[in-house]
Design a protein around this motif. Sequence first.
Motif, mmCIF file in Angstrom:
data_model
loop_
_atom_site.group_PDB
_atom_site.id
_atom_site.type_symbol
_atom_site.label_atom_id
_atom_site.label_comp_id
_atom_site.label_asym_id
_atom_site.label_seq_id
_atom_site.Cartn_x
_atom_site.Cartn_y
_atom_site.Cartn_z
ATOM 1 N N LEU A 1 33.258 10.435 63.501
ATOM 2 C CA LEU A 1 32.501 10.818 62.333
ATOM 3 C C LEU A 1 32.454 12.354 62.154
ATOM 4 O O LEU A 1 32.458 12.899 61.225
ATOM 5 C CB LEU A 1 31.200 10.362 62.964
ATOM 6 C CG LEU A 1 30.767 8.723 62.907
ATOM 7 C CD1 LEU A 1 29.295 8.946 63.610
ATOM 8 C CD2 LEU A 1 30.718 8.228 61.685
ATOM 9 N N THR A 2 32.800 13.070 63.041
ATOM 10 C CA THR A 2 32.762 14.857 62.815
ATOM 11 C C THR A 2 33.812 15.554 63.565
ATOM 12 O O THR A 2 34.093 16.649 63.260
ATOM 13 C CB THR A 2 31.391 15.102 63.699
ATOM 14 O OG1 THR A 2 31.486 14.770 65.103
ATOM 15 C CG2 THR A 2 30.123 14.376 63.248
ATOM 16 N N ASN A 3 34.658 14.723 64.063
ATOM 17 C CA ASN A 3 36.086 15.420 64.732
ATOM 18 C C ASN A 3 35.445 16.560 65.853
ATOM 19 O O ASN A 3 35.809 17.790 65.752
ATOM 20 C CB ASN A 3 36.658 16.264 63.618
ATOM 21 C CG ASN A 3 38.122 16.633 64.179
ATOM 22 O OD1 ASN A 3 38.829 15.754 64.790
ATOM 23 N ND2 ASN A 3 38.419 17.809 63.773
ATOM 24 N N CYS A 4 34.693 16.234 66.667
ATOM 25 C CA CYS A 4 34.171 16.986 67.708
ATOM 26 C C CYS A 4 34.700 17.429 69.076
ATOM 27 O O CYS A 4 34.685 18.224 69.777
ATOM 28 C CB CYS A 4 32.700 16.664 68.067
ATOM 29 S SG CYS A 4 32.623 14.890 68.850
ATOM 30 N N LEU A 5 35.828 16.397 69.386
ATOM 31 C CA LEU A 5 36.481 16.326 70.672
ATOM 32 C C LEU A 5 38.009 17.137 70.676
ATOM 33 O O LEU A 5 38.378 17.079 69.607
ATOM 34 C CB LEU A 5 36.531 14.811 71.202
ATOM 35 C CG LEU A 5 35.259 13.971 71.399
ATOM 36 C CD1 LEU A 5 35.770 12.809 71.872
ATOM 37 C CD2 LEU A 5 34.195 14.743 72.171
ATOM 38 N N THR A 6 38.319 17.414 71.918
ATOM 39 C CA THR A 6 39.756 17.886 72.151
ATOM 40 C C THR A 6 40.471 16.830 73.173
ATOM 41 O O THR A 6 41.243 16.021 72.795
ATOM 42 C CB THR A 6 39.798 19.203 72.691
ATOM 43 O OG1 THR A 6 39.037 19.383 73.725
ATOM 44 C CG2 THR A 6 39.322 20.353 71.575
ATOM 45 N N GLU A 7 40.168 16.840 74.550
ATOM 46 C CA GLU A 7 40.262 16.036 75.511
ATOM 47 C C GLU A 7 39.651 14.990 75.498
ATOM 48 O O GLU A 7 38.368 14.899 75.822
ATOM 49 C CB GLU A 7 40.613 16.815 76.634
ATOM 50 C CG GLU A 7 41.303 18.285 76.763
ATOM 51 C CD GLU A 7 42.763 17.892 76.569
ATOM 52 O OE1 GLU A 7 43.621 17.071 76.850
ATOM 53 O OE2 GLU A 7 43.252 18.716 75.558
ATOM 54 N N ASN B 1 28.870 18.720 60.507
ATOM 55 C CA ASN B 1 27.707 18.419 61.057
ATOM 56 C C ASN B 1 27.316 17.104 60.780
ATOM 57 O O ASN B 1 27.371 16.819 59.692
ATOM 58 C CB ASN B 1 26.817 19.454 60.457
ATOM 59 C CG ASN B 1 25.361 19.708 61.086
ATOM 60 O OD1 ASN B 1 24.755 18.662 61.200
ATOM 61 N ND2 ASN B 1 24.952 20.926 61.305
ATOM 62 N N PRO B 2 26.817 16.477 61.976
ATOM 63 C CA PRO B 2 26.341 15.030 61.617
ATOM 64 C C PRO B 2 25.122 14.797 60.645
ATOM 65 O O PRO B 2 25.057 13.581 60.241
ATOM 66 C CB PRO B 2 26.122 14.552 63.035
ATOM 67 C CG PRO B 2 25.820 15.917 63.769
ATOM 68 C CD PRO B 2 26.417 16.712 63.332
ATOM 69 N N TYR B 3 24.444 15.848 60.322
ATOM 70 C CA TYR B 3 23.541 15.607 59.492
ATOM 71 C C TYR B 3 23.665 15.889 58.005
ATOM 72 O O TYR B 3 23.135 15.438 57.160
ATOM 73 C CB TYR B 3 22.254 16.765 59.771
ATOM 74 C CG TYR B 3 21.600 16.538 60.978
ATOM 75 C CD1 TYR B 3 20.057 15.659 60.887
ATOM 76 C CD2 TYR B 3 21.699 17.188 62.262
ATOM 77 C CE1 TYR B 3 19.452 15.325 62.022
ATOM 78 C CE2 TYR B 3 20.852 16.649 63.392
ATOM 79 C CZ TYR B 3 19.731 16.047 63.157
ATOM 80 O OH TYR B 3 19.227 15.542 64.232
ATOM 81 N N ASN B 4 24.984 16.362 57.737
ATOM 82 C CA ASN B 4 25.530 16.488 56.658
ATOM 83 C C ASN B 4 26.941 16.913 56.779
ATOM 84 O O ASN B 4 27.029 18.355 57.068
ATOM 85 C CB ASN B 4 24.722 17.516 55.556
ATOM 86 C CG ASN B 4 25.255 17.460 54.254
ATOM 87 O OD1 ASN B 4 26.555 17.359 53.919
ATOM 88 N ND2 ASN B 4 24.307 17.946 53.185
ATOM 89 N N ARG B 5 27.884 16.373 56.623
ATOM 90 C CA ARG B 5 29.273 16.587 56.928
ATOM 91 C C ARG B 5 29.858 17.557 56.046
ATOM 92 O O ARG B 5 30.878 18.321 56.231
ATOM 93 C CB ARG B 5 30.229 15.567 57.074
ATOM 94 C CG ARG B 5 29.864 14.554 58.287
ATOM 95 C CD ARG B 5 30.426 13.370 58.403
ATOM 96 N NE ARG B 5 30.465 12.431 57.532
ATOM 97 C CZ ARG B 5 31.287 11.612 56.870
ATOM 98 N NH1 ARG B 5 32.298 11.548 57.595
ATOM 99 N NH2 ARG B 5 31.045 10.950 55.777
ATOM 100 N N TYR B 6 29.317 17.948 54.863
ATOM 101 C CA TYR B 6 29.445 19.209 53.926
ATOM 102 C C TYR B 6 29.362 20.520 54.715
ATOM 103 O O TYR B 6 29.777 21.510 54.248
ATOM 104 C CB TYR B 6 28.959 18.979 52.778
ATOM 105 C CG TYR B 6 29.125 20.022 51.815
ATOM 106 C CD1 TYR B 6 30.486 19.826 51.151
ATOM 107 C CD2 TYR B 6 28.448 21.004 51.081
ATOM 108 C CE1 TYR B 6 30.888 20.936 49.931
ATOM 109 C CE2 TYR B 6 28.733 21.894 50.395
ATOM 110 C CZ TYR B 6 29.902 21.861 49.622
ATOM 111 O OH TYR B 6 30.211 22.750 48.690
ATOM 112 N N MET B 7 28.582 20.404 55.623
ATOM 113 C CA MET B 7 27.934 21.793 56.462
ATOM 114 C C MET B 7 28.460 21.752 57.728
ATOM 115 O O MET B 7 29.178 20.735 58.563
ATOM 116 C CB MET B 7 26.403 21.520 56.672
ATOM 117 C CG MET B 7 25.468 21.219 55.324
ATOM 118 S SD MET B 7 25.470 22.606 54.360
ATOM 119 C CE MET B 7 24.262 22.020 53.088
ATOM 120 N N THR B 8 28.546 22.954 58.222
ATOM 121 C CA THR B 8 29.298 23.407 59.611
ATOM 122 C C THR B 8 28.209 23.021 60.663
ATOM 123 O O THR B 8 27.007 23.313 60.387
ATOM 124 C CB THR B 8 29.565 24.771 59.595
ATOM 125 O OG1 THR B 8 29.945 24.877 60.883
ATOM 126 C CG2 THR B 8 28.484 25.614 59.349
#
Length: 570
Positions: free
Chosen positions: A91-97, A196-203
Motif C-alpha cells: 500500500l505504501t512501499n514502506c519496507l526494504t528488507e 502516507n497511508p492516510y493519503n498517499r498523495y502526501m509524504t
Amino acid sequence: MSSQDWQTLCAKRKQKQQDSIPREWKVDVPADQRASVINCPARAGILTALELEITETVDVDVLLGKLSSGLWSSVAVTTAFYKRAIIAQQLTNCLTEIFVERALARAKQLDEHLHATGSVLGPLHGLPISLKDQFCMKGLETIMGYASWIGQVSEVDSVLVEILYELGAVPFVRTNVPQTLIWGETYNHVFGRTTNPYNRYMTPGGSSGGEGALVALKGSPIGVGTDIGGSVRIPSAFCGLYTLRPSYERLPYANAVNAQEGQESISSVLGPMANSMSAVKRFTKAVLDAKPWNRDPLVVRKPWSEREYALEEHGGGVGMCFAVMWDNGVVKPHPPIVRAMKIVKSALEDAGHKVIEWESHRHMELYETGERIFAADDGHDYRTECAKLGEPLITTMLPNEDAHDYPLDRPLAKTLVGEPEHLSAYDLWQLHKTKRALRKSYLDHWQATSGKTGTGRPVDAIIAPAVASTACPHGTNSDAFYTTLFKILDYSTSVFPVTFSDKTLDKRQPPHAFRNHEDEVIYNLYDPDLFHGLPVGLQLAGRTQEEEAVIAMTEIVDRAVKAYKLKAQV
C-alpha cells in the motif's frame, strides 16, 4: 560505470524485494493515490480474526502479557504482524528488507524456550519489532538508500539488535529511508517512494518515513527509527504516532550505519515509534535495563529511573505548569496545528495544570548555527557515496508526475547559510563554541520562567508544533526547525497525536506579516480540502537526559487530551 548500470542494479534489487513477498499475502492496491488506505489491512481478507485481534492490540503491555502467558505464541504474533507489514508494503512501499523464514525461525525458538522452561527469555519476549534500514543485521544487506550499498552484507549486528535479541524480541522487517537520510521525506533510487497511508498523495515524513507508514498501518507494534533533525518526530506527527527523541547518547547507536559518520557536533539518536505510549515506555525501559553502556562506549551510564518517571522533580505530576510555543518566530504553523495546541491547553487546564505562553529565545541564531554545522562538509559525504556508481544526488523530493506546485526555489536554510562551503576544523570549532553559548542562554531563559509558573520551579515542559503543517504533498516538506530546535538544544522530546485536520474547523486564515520567503510559501501551501483528515501531532520537550520524565508527562498530556475530547463529545 554508466548511469544505466546503477539504474539496472536498483531495478534488480527492487525486483528481489518484490519476489520475497509470499504470493498468498498479495492484495489489490487501490488506484486512487489520494485515497486513504489506513483501513485496507483490516479489509484485505488476508488476516484471520485472531490475526486482526493481535495486530489491532496497540497496548504493547497487553501483547507482551499474552505472549508471556503462552496464550498467544510468538509464531502466531510474528506471522500476524508479518502479513500486515507485507500488506502495508504493497500500500505504501514502506519496507526494504523482508526475511520471513528467518524471523519465524526466531519466533519458534522463543516459543520452544517458553514451553521448555516456563519462563520468558526477556521483557520483550516474542514481540516483533521493525527497524529502520540503518540498523545492521548480520547476514542482511544494509543499503540505506544508496545504489552503491546494494550487496553490502553486514558481518555484525548493531548493538541495538544484539540487545533486542537478548530481550527476547523478534526483529522482522527493515524500513525505507531517503537517500542521504537528511530529508523530512522518504524516497531513494533503490526502493522508491514511501507514501502516507492516510493519503498517499502526501509524504509520511522522514527520514524514518518507512517506519511511520508501517506502524500507522499497524504492521509493527514497535518500530525503531533515528533522529538528527526530526526524523522520528516528523513521521510520527504525520502518521498519528507516539515517539521519543532521547538526548544524545542515552540509547545505543553503535554498529548502526549513518550519513555523515564522524559528525558528532549534533548527534543522531534512535527512538521508538508506536501507536501507544505504553510501547514507547516499555521499549525505552527494557533497553536501558539491559545496560547498553557496556556495549556502546558513548552511551551515558544512566539506568532507568523510577524516581524520575514518578516526576519527583515535577511536583509528582500534580498541578504542573506547561508552556505553549504557539509559533517559533520563523515559520507560522497551519490552522490544524494551532487548533491542536488549543485543545491541549484546554485539556491541561481542565486537568488542573497551568499553561503559560513560551517566549521564543534566539531561535534564528540556533537555526543558522545548526544549519552551518550540518553543511560543514559541503555535501562531501553524500556526493562521495553517489559518485561510486554515478548515481545522481537527489536534490528534490517532488515526484515526476502529479507533483504539487511548490514554488520554493531556495529554502530558508540556504538563505541563512548561503552556498555550502567546506569549513576548516577551526571554523567548525567556532560553531561548537556558538552552540554551547546558545544552549547556556536557552537554559537560563528556561530557568527564568520560575517567576511565572506559580509552582516555585521553572516550566515543566514545552508544548510545540512538531512541524508547521500536517503531512503535506510529496516534495513540499521543506521546514524542520520546530524539531531541529530541540535537537540542537539536546532536549528530550516526544511526539503525541492530538486530533485530525478538519476542513470545517480549520479554515484558511488571512495572510500574516511573512517573516521570510519560506514562511510565505508554507502559508500558501495550506488548503483545507487538501489537508482534510490527516493526523495532527505535537511535541512535548523536557530537559536534557530527562527521558523518563518526558515519557511520564506525555502520558499525562495524552490522558488529559483524551478525557477532554470525550467530555466535549458529551
